[in-house]
Design a protein around this motif. Structure first.
Motif: not given
Length: 357
Positions: A309-331
């Protein structure tokens, strides 16, 4: 050592730093009532978890069981081996080593499905893994125990409660199937049920741990080595499951799912096997271990969830693309992501109206 300094006055079996106190009539009645209530609540929670499972995607995991195969390797490969290594490393007595191995050979617990929801895991994979591991446990538990326990005891003395495994399977499959049907027929209502059930499930996990601690509070005096193993074992399961899934090329959300399915064991089944297989004199050395494991698997999973939860909030707070978005396999677009406006790995924060257009 004077056992009277360690054990309670009504302890029937005392041995060094371990003691076993008979369950009082009050505890017996309370245990039966709470067991019935918790079983009903768990069935309702699994019904709500089923409301997050889509039949097409669930069957997709069954038809292309790569994720399930990884989970199978973790469940009946990594966990028994880890239990064996810990038993040898800490040089515990044979009967204690056996109960550690029984825990390692148990299938995944239903609590993993609840936690998989909270960490944005693949619910379709989580449910299918729990179902398959419980079904495969009918054959894999005796096989693993035969392989790993023969250096300590005759595996024939360990009683596998196949009826309990069957009941666990039915208690999982039936409510989840009903939830899947509701999700198919009434998706909007399924979202509401899912939200209520996810919160109830989190409370239920804590409640089960507290009830176990209260009912068997007199059995907490146990050898320190078992406390250490009970702490390390679930953490090792979560970590090894996560890294093996990642090495196998699974996406991040599936790695989290496999990790939880690996470390979160069916401790109730372990307790049943222990009580059926050993005498009261032997139980005083091992009875508490399933409870210890249950407590620390919940604590470790809670820490895992907090870090995520902290990890995900950090990326949202800093307006950075969440790392999972760069994965090749779609969710897949699960109902959790739709209800809670979670991230989408194959799209970058696309507004809803653009999607519909």
């Amino acid at each position: 050592m004077d056992n009277s300094m360690v054990c309670l006055a009504n302890a029937t079996v005392c041995n060094g730093t371990s003691c076993l106190v008979p369950e009082s009539n009050f505890n017996a009645v309370l245990s039966a009532v709470l067991s019935a209530v918790l079983t009903i609540l768990l069935a309702l929670v699994m019904f709500s978890m089923g409301c997050n499972v889509e039949l097409k995607k669930f069957l997709g995991h069954i038809k292309r069981p790569w994720g399930i195969c990884i989970g199978f390797l973790c469940q009946f490969g990594i966990m028994p081996l880890t239990g064996f290594i810990l038993s040898v490393a800490f040089d515990i007595i044979p009967i204690q080593a056996v109960v550690v191995l029984i825990m390692g050979c148990c299938p995944g617990g239903t609590s993993s499905n609840i936690l998989a929801y909270w960490v944005d895991g693949d619910m379709d994979l989580s449910i299918s893994m729990t179902t398959c591991s419980t079904l495969l446990a009918l054959g894999m538990m005796p096989l693993c125990l035969l392989i790993y326990t023969k250096m300590w005891v005759d595996s024939g003395m360990i009683v596998i409660p196949y009826d309990n495994i069957g009941i666990s399977l039915v208690a999982l499959v039936v409510p989840v199937s009903l939830g899947m049907y509701v999700n198919h027929k009434w998706p909007q209502k399924a979202k509401i049920i899912l939200k209520i059930g996810s919160i109830t499930g989190a409370v239920l996990i804590v409640l089960i741990a507290v009830v176990g601690g209260v009912l068997y509070q007199s059995a907490w005096i146990v050898e320190p080595k078992l406390w250490i193993i009970g702490t390390i074992f679930p953490i090792a399961g979560y970590s090894l499951g996560f890294f093996l899934a990642r090495i196998a090329g699974q996406s991040w959300h599936r790695c989290r799912t496999v990790a939880l399915e690996t470390g979160m064991q069916n401790t109730q089944l372990c307790s049943t096997i222990v009580q059926l297989s050993f005498t009261p004199e032997e139980l005083n050395l091992i009875f508490t271990f399933p409870l210890i494991y249950s407590i620390f698997q919940i604590i470790a999973a809670a820490l895992f969830l907090a870090v995520y939860v902290v990890y995900k909030k950090y990326y949202r707070k800093n307006n950075v693309e969440f790392p999972e978005g760069r994965d090749n396999e779609p969710v897949p677009d699960s109902s959790f992501q739709q209800v809670n406006e979670g991230f989408q790995r194959d799209e970058k924060q696309t507004p809803v109206n653009q999607k519909e257009s």
